[in-house]
Design a protein around this motif. Structure first.
Motif, PDB file in Angstrom:
ATOM      1  N   TYR A  65       0.833  -1.200   0.000  1.00  0.00           N
ATOM      2  CA  TYR A  65       0.000   0.000   0.000  1.00  0.00           C
ATOM      3  C   TYR A  65       0.872   1.257   0.000  1.00  0.00           C
ATOM      4  CZ  TYR A  65      -3.536   3.333   1.748  1.00  0.00           C
ATOM      5  OH  TYR A  65      -4.369   4.421   1.921  1.00  0.00           O
ATOM      6  N   LEU A  66       2.012   1.180   0.680  1.00  0.00           N
ATOM      7  CA  LEU A  66       2.936   2.308   0.774  1.00  0.00           C
ATOM      8  C   LEU A  66       4.105   2.161  -0.195  1.00  0.00           C
ATOM      9  CD1 LEU A  66       2.839   2.748   4.652  1.00  0.00           C
ATOM     10  CD2 LEU A  66       1.769   4.226   2.939  1.00  0.00           C
ATOM     11  N   SER A  67       3.846   1.527  -1.335  1.00  0.00           N
ATOM     12  CA  SER A  67       4.711   1.493  -2.534  1.00  0.00           C
ATOM     13  C   SER A  67       5.905   0.544  -2.470  1.00  0.00           C
ATOM     14  CB  SER A  67       5.209   2.904  -2.888  1.00  0.00           C
ATOM     15  OG  SER A  67       6.324   3.297  -2.121  1.00  0.00           O
ATOM     16  N   LEU A  68       5.920  -0.427  -1.561  1.00  0.00           N
ATOM     17  CA  LEU A  68       7.057  -1.354  -1.502  1.00  0.00           C
ATOM     18  C   LEU A  68       6.795  -2.581  -2.354  1.00  0.00           C
ATOM     19  CD1 LEU A  68       8.040  -1.327   2.296  1.00  0.00           C
ATOM     20  CD2 LEU A  68       8.905   0.109   0.427  1.00  0.00           C
ATOM     21  N   PRO A  69       7.690  -2.882  -3.323  1.00  0.00           N
ATOM     22  CA  PRO A  69       7.594  -4.142  -4.057  1.00  0.00           C
ATOM     23  C   PRO A  69       8.183  -5.279  -3.227  1.00  0.00           C
ATOM     24  CG  PRO A  69       9.399  -2.814  -4.927  1.00  0.00           C
ATOM     25  CD  PRO A  69       8.763  -2.016  -3.813  1.00  0.00           C
ATOM     26  N   HIS A  70       8.009  -6.511  -3.712  1.00  0.00           N
ATOM     27  CA  HIS A  70       8.675  -7.645  -3.072  1.00  0.00           C
ATOM     28  C   HIS A  70      10.187  -7.517  -3.237  1.00  0.00           C
ATOM     29  CE1 HIS A  70       4.764 -10.055  -3.753  1.00  0.00           C
ATOM     30  NE2 HIS A  70       4.854  -9.738  -2.478  1.00  0.00           N
ATOM     31  N   THR A  71      10.936  -8.087  -2.308  1.00  0.00           N
ATOM     32  CA  THR A  71      12.394  -8.100  -2.449  1.00  0.00           C
ATOM     33  C   THR A  71      12.826  -8.896  -3.660  1.00  0.00           C
ATOM     34  OG1 THR A  71      12.524 -10.011  -0.969  1.00  0.00           O
ATOM     35  CG2 THR A  71      12.802  -7.835   0.030  1.00  0.00           C
ATOM     36  N   PHE A  72      11.955  -9.818  -4.112  1.00  0.00           N
ATOM     37  CA  PHE A  72      12.261 -10.677  -5.268  1.00  0.00           C
ATOM     38  C   PHE A  72      11.490 -10.204  -6.502  1.00  0.00           C
ATOM     39  CE2 PHE A  72       9.300 -12.737  -2.271  1.00  0.00           C
ATOM     40  CZ  PHE A  72       8.114 -12.680  -3.006  1.00  0.00           C
TER      41      PHE A  72
ATOM     42  N   THR B 221      18.570  -4.062  -0.220  1.00  0.00           N
ATOM     43  CA  THR B 221      17.920  -5.373  -0.078  1.00  0.00           C
ATOM     44  C   THR B 221      18.663  -6.328  -0.999  1.00  0.00           C
ATOM     45  OG1 THR B 221      16.292  -4.864  -1.814  1.00  0.00           O
ATOM     46  CG2 THR B 221      15.657  -4.415   0.469  1.00  0.00           C
ATOM     47  N   PRO B 222      19.359  -7.325  -0.470  1.00  0.00           N
ATOM     48  CA  PRO B 222      20.164  -8.217  -1.300  1.00  0.00           C
ATOM     49  C   PRO B 222      19.344  -8.915  -2.383  1.00  0.00           C
ATOM     50  CG  PRO B 222      20.637  -8.548   1.032  1.00  0.00           C
ATOM     51  CD  PRO B 222      19.434  -7.665   0.953  1.00  0.00           C
ATOM     52  N   ALA B 223      20.018  -9.316  -3.436  1.00  0.00           N
ATOM     53  CA  ALA B 223      19.360 -10.010  -4.545  1.00  0.00           C
ATOM     54  C   ALA B 223      18.577 -11.213  -4.022  1.00  0.00           C
ATOM     55  CB  ALA B 223      20.407 -10.458  -5.558  1.00  0.00           C
ATOM     56  N   ASP B 224      17.371 -11.382  -4.543  1.00  0.00           N
ATOM     57  CA  ASP B 224      16.468 -12.441  -4.076  1.00  0.00           C
ATOM     58  C   ASP B 224      15.659 -12.898  -5.281  1.00  0.00           C
ATOM     59  OD1 ASP B 224      14.497 -14.022  -2.870  1.00  0.00           O
ATOM     60  OD2 ASP B 224      14.278 -12.691  -1.147  1.00  0.00           O
ATOM     61  N   TYR B 225      15.663 -14.205  -5.534  1.00  0.00           N
ATOM     62  CA  TYR B 225      14.907 -14.751  -6.661  1.00  0.00           C
ATOM     63  C   TYR B 225      13.712 -15.563  -6.179  1.00  0.00           C
ATOM     64  CZ  TYR B 225      19.225 -13.602  -9.280  1.00  0.00           C
ATOM     65  OH  TYR B 225      20.322 -12.959  -9.835  1.00  0.00           O
ATOM     66  N   ASN B 226      13.109 -15.110  -5.097  1.00  0.00           N
ATOM     67  CA  ASN B 226      11.931 -15.756  -4.489  1.00  0.00           C
ATOM     68  C   ASN B 226      12.292 -17.137  -3.943  1.00  0.00           C
ATOM     69  OD1 ASN B 226       9.373 -16.346  -3.581  1.00  0.00           O
ATOM     70  ND2 ASN B 226       8.351 -15.998  -5.548  1.00  0.00           N
ATOM     71  N   PHE B 227      13.061 -17.104  -2.845  1.00  0.00           N
ATOM     72  CA  PHE B 227      13.523 -18.337  -2.204  1.00  0.00           C
ATOM     73  C   PHE B 227      12.770 -18.652  -0.917  1.00  0.00           C
ATOM     74  CE2 PHE B 227      17.480 -16.583  -4.210  1.00  0.00           C
ATOM     75  CZ  PHE B 227      17.638 -17.565  -5.173  1.00  0.00           C
ATOM     76  N   GLY B 228      11.673 -17.992  -0.638  1.00  0.00           N
ATOM     77  CA  GLY B 228      10.990 -18.147   0.645  1.00  0.00           C
ATOM     78  C   GLY B 228      10.861 -19.582   1.104  1.00  0.00           C
ATOM     79  N   THR B 229      11.229 -19.862   2.348  1.00  0.00           N
ATOM     80  CA  THR B 229      11.202 -21.226   2.876  1.00  0.00           C
ATOM     81  C   THR B 229      10.596 -21.218   4.277  1.00  0.00           C
ATOM     82  OG1 THR B 229      13.346 -21.139   3.988  1.00  0.00           O
ATOM     83  CG2 THR B 229      13.353 -21.731   1.653  1.00  0.00           C
TER      84      THR B 229
ATOM     85  N   PRO C 143      19.933 -13.896   0.212  1.00  0.00           N
ATOM     86  CA  PRO C 143      18.779 -13.011   0.427  1.00  0.00           C
ATOM     87  C   PRO C 143      18.610 -12.628   1.890  1.00  0.00           C
ATOM     88  CG  PRO C 143      18.057 -15.272   0.103  1.00  0.00           C
ATOM     89  CD  PRO C 143      19.534 -15.252  -0.194  1.00  0.00           C
ATOM     90  N   GLN C 144      17.955 -11.510   2.102  1.00  0.00           N
ATOM     91  CA  GLN C 144      17.684 -11.038   3.467  1.00  0.00           C
ATOM     92  C   GLN C 144      16.421 -11.738   3.969  1.00  0.00           C
ATOM     93  OE1 GLN C 144      16.463  -6.849   4.073  1.00  0.00           O
ATOM     94  NE2 GLN C 144      18.241  -6.696   5.441  1.00  0.00           N
ATOM     95  N   THR C 145      16.622 -12.796   4.729  1.00  0.00           N
ATOM     96  CA  THR C 145      15.498 -13.663   5.099  1.00  0.00           C
ATOM     97  C   THR C 145      14.490 -12.995   6.015  1.00  0.00           C
ATOM     98  OG1 THR C 145      16.816 -14.587   6.913  1.00  0.00           O
ATOM     99  CG2 THR C 145      16.848 -15.763   4.809  1.00  0.00           C
ATOM    100  N   ASN C 146      14.915 -12.009   6.795  1.00  0.00           N
ATOM    101  CA  ASN C 146      14.009 -11.415   7.781  1.00  0.00           C
ATOM    102  C   ASN C 146      13.412 -10.093   7.314  1.00  0.00           C
ATOM    103  OD1 ASN C 146      16.415  -9.995   7.982  1.00  0.00           O
ATOM    104  ND2 ASN C 146      16.186  -9.602  10.178  1.00  0.00           N
ATOM    105  N   ASN C 147      13.333  -9.913   5.989  1.00  0.00           N
ATOM    106  CA  ASN C 147      12.708  -8.709   5.466  1.00  0.00           C
ATOM    107  C   ASN C 147      11.201  -8.917   5.353  1.00  0.00           C
ATOM    108  OD1 ASN C 147      11.775  -6.653   3.342  1.00  0.00           O
ATOM    109  ND2 ASN C 147      13.921  -6.089   3.594  1.00  0.00           N
ATOM    110  N   PHE C 148      10.417  -7.924   5.764  1.00  0.00           N
ATOM    111  CA  PHE C 148       8.960  -8.041   5.713  1.00  0.00           C
ATOM    112  C   PHE C 148       8.440  -8.318   4.308  1.00  0.00           C
ATOM    113  CE2 PHE C 148       8.703  -5.733   9.852  1.00  0.00           C
ATOM    114  CZ  PHE C 148       7.774  -6.551  10.473  1.00  0.00           C
ATOM    115  N   MET C 149       9.182  -7.911   3.274  1.00  0.00           N
ATOM    116  CA  MET C 149       8.652  -7.972   1.920  1.00  0.00           C
ATOM    117  C   MET C 149       9.077  -9.216   1.165  1.00  0.00           C
ATOM    118  SD  MET C 149       6.768  -5.426   2.219  1.00  0.00           S
ATOM    119  CE  MET C 149       5.991  -5.589   0.613  1.00  0.00           C
ATOM    120  N   ASN C 150       9.499 -10.276   1.890  1.00  0.00           N
ATOM    121  CA  ASN C 150       9.710 -11.559   1.213  1.00  0.00           C
ATOM    122  C   ASN C 150       8.829 -12.620   1.856  1.00  0.00           C
ATOM    123  OD1 ASN C 150      11.029 -12.607   3.498  1.00  0.00           O
ATOM    124  ND2 ASN C 150      13.035 -11.971   2.767  1.00  0.00           N
ATOM    125  N   TYR C 151       9.090 -13.903   1.558  1.00  0.00           N
ATOM    126  CA  TYR C 151       8.209 -14.976   2.020  1.00  0.00           C
ATOM    127  C   TYR C 151       8.829 -15.877   3.084  1.00  0.00           C
ATOM    128  CZ  TYR C 151       4.984 -14.128  -1.925  1.00  0.00           C
ATOM    129  OH  TYR C 151       4.091 -13.594  -2.807  1.00  0.00           O
TER     130      TYR C 151
END
Length: 502
Positions: A181-188, A237-245, A264-272
């Motif tokens: 809502y406040l313009s943040l895309p996913h890290t990936f 935000t480090p490179a991330d290719y959607n690795f959420g686990t 990837p930055q695992t503890n970022n709100f904008m990933n999975y």
């Protein structure tokens, strides 16, 4: 088997599965490139602008607790308070704090079952508040694993957030969707709908572009992050290719096209990723949030504040009944607690189990007392009180205590009837009222509901009540809040039970 035992079995059958926090989720937001472009536009617009960072900005939120048309299955208020607490915790170090502008139950099967349909989106746009963040909490989002989504775009009639109620207590989900809502895309960004898979994308990942065909893959060393169409647009935000686990640690060895290993930055709100002890936004993401808040598209959520911004620090002190004490009657029991500093409302709950998960009855009151009625005689009840106001919802661990309901003072006036109980009571509007009869012998009778003026508003035709246990239901659809009387009539007498609809 007596009536109390039967009621116990009925209650046990109604146990609902507790919503899990910290479980895999997918974000259903679709116009992700538009969100990134909005962020880049805001960055350019406010380039060189310095915003005050020590000023607390309050953001109004309207919570739509969406139920079915019959009023059933809205999200619990307690879960809404937890969600608001998670939001304020996530954004506290950015000096953004959210408050409840309004919290309503919306009876709409289309929205709660099919929010992503055109009809669902239209109904939400008609019910939204244009001067608040609107969060619709629904029963279903018809995509596997989708916890929520931001509809958008900013400033449009579809500018709202939808969250599936199973995920409402997850500390990541609301902050994640508000981030969009406040313009943040996913890290990936660019990999949103096509997570990395070695068999499909290779290792190293040699492709120049992400699966969306628009976004350049960011390199592990961020050496190409300055280009606008690279990754999520943030260099921190480090490179991330959607690795959420299902773990906050990342143990895969995945290399980018120049042979560097991704981290990837695992503890970022904008990933999975889930299972982290704490989640963060990076400094660049925080700058984007500030820019979004000050943008033209967000002008309608600026400049207001809650009527009461006091932080509640103390739990309610339960005064009576406490410590398992016996009450005089099961017909009417007054719960009493102290006035809590800063509280404008109290969420009061009681149940027959200490976990408050069996058949919990809840109400919100502005007073520091509440009277409950028509309890099961001889049954032990647990109760607790959670103080809150529109801003302060991170409640202290609530005290809880027990009492034992006394005998019912209102005995049936029909000789054939041994027990006559109604539940739940008090009861929410549009719910089904259950009536439990335990009879000594068979008899002919009728059941009716009367309002306080003595007008009969519902009626069940005369029937034969067999000896033993009988359960009947009244559909209370269309019955407004108030006090009513359930009346059982036979040739030999009349028995009444008062009910409170709220």
């Amino acid at each position: 088997m007596n009536l109390l035992k039967v009621l116990g079995l009925i209650l046990a059958a109604t146990i609902s599965t507790k919503s899990q926090s910290e479980k895999p989720f997918i974000c259903g937001t679709e116009h992700l490139e538009d969100i990134k472009q909005e962020m880049l536009h805001n960055r350019e617009t406010f380039k060189g602008t310095v915003f005050l960072r020590n000023v607390l900005n309050y953001i109004p939120v309207k919570i739509h607790m969406v139920a079915y048309d019959d009023g059933s299955r809205p999200i619990a208020v307690l879960s809404v308070l937890k969600m608001m607490c998670s939001l304020n915790t996530a954004y506290a170090d950015q000096n953004f704090q959210f408050y409840i502008k309004d919290m309503v139950v919306l009876n709409n099967t289309t929205i709660t079952e099919m929010p992503q349909s055109s009809g669902g989106a239209l109904q939400m746009s008609l019910n939204k508040d244009s001067k608040a963040i609107n969060i619709f909490v629904v029963n279903k989002i018809n995509k596997d694993g989708v916890a929520g989504y931001y509809q958008g775009p900013a400033g449009s009639s579809n500018d709202f957030i939808v969250i599936q109620k199973d995920y409402i207590s997850d500390v990541r989900v609301a902050p994640h969707e508000v981030g969009h809502y406040l313009s943040l895309p996913h890290t990936f960004h660019g990999w949103d709908s096509d997570p990395w898979d070695a068999t499909k994308h290779g290792n190293p990942v040699t492709s120049l572009f992400a699966p969306d065909g628009l976004t350049l893959n960011e390199l592990a060393d961020s050496s190409n992050c300055g280009v606008k169409n690279v990754g999520d647009g943030f260099c921190d935000t480090p490179a991330d290719y959607n690795f959420g686990t299902n773990s906050c640690s990342f143990s895969l060895v995945v290399k980018d096209r120049i042979g560097n290993t991704l981290a990837p930055q695992t503890n970022n709100f904008m990933n999975y990723f889930f299972g982290c002890n704490g989640y963060i936004f990076t400094p660049n993401q925080k700058d984007a949030v500030v820019n979004s808040y000050n943008s033209t598209g967000r002008r309608d959520i600026r400049g207001t504040s809650p009527l009461n911004a006091t932080v509640i620090k103390n739990a309610a002190v339960l005064i009576k009944p406490v410590g398992g004490q016996n009450t005089v009657s099961a017909d009417s029991v007054e719960l009493d607690w102290n006035d809590v500093e800063g509280a404008t409302r109290y969420l009061v709950q009681y149940d027959v189990v200490s976990t408050f998960e069996l058949q919990v009855v809840s109400t919100i009151t502005k007073e520091s007392k509440w009277t409950i009625r028509n309890l099961i005689p001889g049954r032990t009840y647990h109760w607790r009180v959670i103080p809150f106001n529109d801003y302060s919802t991170c409640y202290p661990d609530p005290s809880r205590t027990t009492f034992k309901a006394g005998g019912a003072t209102a005995t049936p006036d029909i000789p054939e009837v041994k027990s006559f109980l109604v539940a739940p009571n008090p009861i929410q509007e549009n719910k089904q009222l259950s009536i439990y009869l335990e009879t000594k012998t068979s008899f002919n009778g009728t059941l009716s509901i009367y309002d306080v003026r003595g007008s009969r508003i519902q009626f069940q035709s005369k029937e034969r009540f067999q000896s033993g246990l009988t359960t009947k239901t009244f559909d209370l659809s269309g019955l407004s809040a108030g006090v009513y009387m359930v009346t059982l009539t036979s040739e030999k007498g009349v028995a009444n039970r008062k009910i409170v609809v709220y």
